[in-house]
Motif scaffolding. Sequence first.
Motif, PDB file in Angstrom:
ATOM      1  N   HIS A 450       0.810  -1.221   0.000  1.00 57.57           N
ATOM      2  CA  HIS A 450       0.000   0.000   0.000  1.00 57.57           C
ATOM      3  C   HIS A 450       0.843   1.270   0.000  1.00 57.57           C
ATOM      4  O   HIS A 450       0.291   2.379   0.029  1.00 57.57           O
ATOM      5  CB  HIS A 450      -0.933   0.009   1.212  1.00 57.57           C
ATOM      6  CG  HIS A 450      -1.863  -1.161   1.260  1.00 57.57           C
ATOM      7  ND1 HIS A 450      -2.751  -1.458   0.248  1.00 57.57           N
ATOM      8  CD2 HIS A 450      -2.022  -2.139   2.202  1.00 57.57           C
ATOM      9  CE1 HIS A 450      -3.434  -2.548   0.547  1.00 57.57           C
ATOM     10  NE2 HIS A 450      -3.011  -2.993   1.734  1.00 57.57           N
ATOM     11  N   ASP A 458       0.249   4.124  -5.890  1.00 52.66           N
ATOM     12  CA  ASP A 458       0.797   2.906  -5.306  1.00 52.66           C
ATOM     13  C   ASP A 458       1.255   1.954  -6.415  1.00 52.66           C
ATOM     14  O   ASP A 458       1.203   2.274  -7.607  1.00 52.66           O
ATOM     15  CB  ASP A 458      -0.227   2.239  -4.386  1.00 52.66           C
ATOM     16  CG  ASP A 458      -1.518   1.857  -5.111  1.00 52.66           C
ATOM     17  OD1 ASP A 458      -1.518   1.815  -6.365  1.00 52.66           O
ATOM     18  OD2 ASP A 458      -2.528   1.586  -4.424  1.00 52.66           O
ATOM     19  N   GLY A 479      -3.846  -8.457  -2.244  1.00 51.95           N
ATOM     20  CA  GLY A 479      -4.540  -7.504  -1.385  1.00 51.95           C
ATOM     21  C   GLY A 479      -4.425  -6.042  -1.753  1.00 51.95           C
ATOM     22  O   GLY A 479      -4.764  -5.165  -0.934  1.00 51.95           O
ATOM     23  N   ASN A 481      -5.399  -2.420  -3.098  1.00 47.91           N
ATOM     24  CA  ASN A 481      -6.679  -1.732  -3.015  1.00 47.91           C
ATOM     25  C   ASN A 481      -6.993  -1.019  -4.332  1.00 47.91           C
ATOM     26  O   ASN A 481      -6.413   0.008  -4.646  1.00 47.91           O
ATOM     27  CB  ASN A 481      -6.644  -0.713  -1.868  1.00 47.91           C
ATOM     28  CG  ASN A 481      -7.954   0.052  -1.735  1.00 47.91           C
ATOM     29  OD1 ASN A 481      -8.981  -0.343  -2.304  1.00 47.91           O
ATOM     30  ND2 ASN A 481      -7.919   1.137  -0.975  1.00 47.91           N
ATOM     31  N   GLY A 483      -9.556   0.579  -5.000  1.00 52.59           N
ATOM     32  CA  GLY A 483     -10.303   1.808  -4.759  1.00 52.59           C
ATOM     33  C   GLY A 483      -9.426   2.982  -4.366  1.00 52.59           C
ATOM     34  O   GLY A 483      -9.914   4.106  -4.196  1.00 52.59           O
ATOM     35  N   ALA A 484      -8.136   2.762  -4.248  1.00 52.54           N
ATOM     36  CA  ALA A 484      -7.233   3.842  -3.855  1.00 52.54           C
ATOM     37  C   ALA A 484      -7.166   4.893  -4.954  1.00 52.54           C
ATOM     38  O   ALA A 484      -7.353   4.615  -6.144  1.00 52.54           O
ATOM     39  CB  ALA A 484      -5.845   3.280  -3.576  1.00 52.54           C
ATOM     40  N   SER A 491      -7.053   6.602 -10.512  1.00 56.29           N
ATOM     41  CA  SER A 491      -7.183   5.239 -10.003  1.00 56.29           C
ATOM     42  C   SER A 491      -6.492   4.280 -10.958  1.00 56.29           C
ATOM     43  O   SER A 491      -6.191   4.616 -12.115  1.00 56.29           O
ATOM     44  CB  SER A 491      -8.657   4.842  -9.886  1.00 56.29           C
ATOM     45  OG  SER A 491      -9.243   4.746 -11.180  1.00 56.29           O
ATOM     46  N   ASP A 515     -13.269  -2.252  -8.103  1.00 58.47           N
ATOM     47  CA  ASP A 515     -13.144  -0.824  -7.775  1.00 58.47           C
ATOM     48  C   ASP A 515     -14.478  -0.341  -7.246  1.00 58.47           C
ATOM     49  O   ASP A 515     -15.444  -0.181  -8.011  1.00 58.47           O
ATOM     50  CB  ASP A 515     -12.742  -0.016  -9.020  1.00 58.47           C
ATOM     51  CG  ASP A 515     -12.433   1.441  -8.676  1.00 58.47           C
ATOM     52  OD1 ASP A 515     -12.806   1.892  -7.573  1.00 58.47           O
ATOM     53  OD2 ASP A 515     -11.813   2.130  -9.518  1.00 58.47           O
TER      54      ASP A 515
END
Length: 616
Positions: A450, A458, A479, A481, A483-484, A491, A515
């Motif tokens: 992350h 990221d 893992g 994300n 949605g970051a 995105s 997402d």
Amino acid sequence: MTGRFIRAAAVTVAAVLSVAAGSSAPAQSRAEREPPLHRAAREGDGLTLQRELDRDSSQVSHAHGPNLETPLMFAARSGEKDVATWLPRLAPTREALNARARDGRTALMIAASHGVSQVVAALRDLGADVSLVDHDGRTALMHAARLSRDGVLELLIPGSTLDASDDAGWTALHHAAWSGDAVRVRLLVEAGATIDAADRSGRAPLHVAGKVGAAEVVEALLDANASPALTDREGVTPLMLAAQASTPRALNAMLAARDRHAPGLDASDASGRTALMHAILTHRPDHARRLIEAGASVSPRDSDGRDALFHAIAAGDAALVRELLSRGADAAAADRNGRTALMVAAALRAVEARNDGPSAGAPDAAIIDTLLAHNTRPAVNAVGPGGTTALIEAAARGGPRQVAALLRAGAAVDHADELGRTALIHAAGASHDDAAARVVLLLDAGASIHHRDLGGLDALMHAARRGSAASVQTLLSRGANAGARGEKGESALMFAAGRSDRAAEGMVELLAPVDPRINDADERGMTALQYAARHGTVAGIRTIVARGGAVNARDRLERTPLMHAAMSGRLEHVEALLAAGADAAITDKQGRTALDHARSLGVRGEPVVARLSRVR
């Protein structure tokens, strides 16, 4: 030399007379049919020569062929036994004797370059001018020194200016050295040619001999007291050029004579590079070993602060790296920018091994292992320019083997460079096929999935931006994300949707379902669907729509995905959006519809205009 200064303004007699004589004949006919006198001169056909000259003696000035050559020039390259007896009739005047072809060569130069000694002798006896030069500034003597067979050079040395130079500054001795013929070199030296004459780049004949690897010529020049210490304008010595040659013979000849001539094993050029470095840079490991055996030092550094070890690593030669280390090279040294030898090794892509040692097939990893095992072991976590480390270099540009070796040696997995990017981010953003393998190794070593760089991006976003579908899949499975969002609202899905390559479709299929903010917009108000409409693929549009993408979403300029597709002239994208329910009547801040945007493209937008015009 008078001929050189007037040749640019002079028009060859052959060319002028050719135009005058052939003005009534079609150009194509003249090019296709060789005149009888030219053919007879080339073939040494005495009967035809006599008949044609008796019929029309003015033919001796006619020029033929792409190089506009006279019959005398055709005869000059002929190897026929009796051709020399006809030369007086082909050159009845001094003007005809010294006529020039299009390239500025005379019959004497042509005969010299073809090694026809009987023709050279006959032309010389007729009074051919040995001082004339062609369009490259070369005399007949230079042509003979460069290309001719035995016997020709001896005929031209008397009466020629031995040290005359051509446009590149080469003398006849330079040309003889280039030819690799030691006999010609000795003839010129014995006649009084200047041994160390420099051309326009400052190179002497010994430089030339070293570059072409002519051992016998090197020996002949050294025996005549040529200086191996001479440097050209870049500080390059003959030994450095011999170190680059394809064969070791010239190098061996210079090294064998070093006691007498002291060639300067560790002399450096203007870039600070020694003969040893030149051998390594040109991938001549055997030459490099020969220099080391002769006593060349492994310690000197060039102007970038890099020694022979750095260059051997960059060449991917693991065996040579081991040899240099055994001779005292410092594995822990850094160049002027703070880049270490370990960083250079880490950034190597897999290359074909240049040796038959145990590292064959994987010199990239073998070099790292060799450096780390040495008693001057480099610091694994040393920080170089831009905050880089060896692990970051391996992750960004190297391969899985380097990454694994560095991790075993204790490399800091989450160190970030000056842009805030870790090794994982660099690996995720790499475009090589093995990028995902590097990602796995780093994640297994505990890399933070992350972590974000200074732009808020990221590893997943970097992978999507660079089109690494395998890395996207790996990161999602571990893992990451989806949605970051980055500092500008970007995105991973937006990056993937905005690509038009084959990888884009697979990445969109992976990212769209996971997402949770699929309709979020970036700082320009652009959603993932708008990126797909403007830059992406039809499959990407359909996938995002199927996952709930808002088909009529508006950006900061109130433009919809349909408008972006129309602005790009993408008919298939327009069709896909219309099928998904896009509203063609919506207007943007300027009051323009998708149809208006398509019309602004002119001819390129006509298919889209036609389709949108049918929307009711």
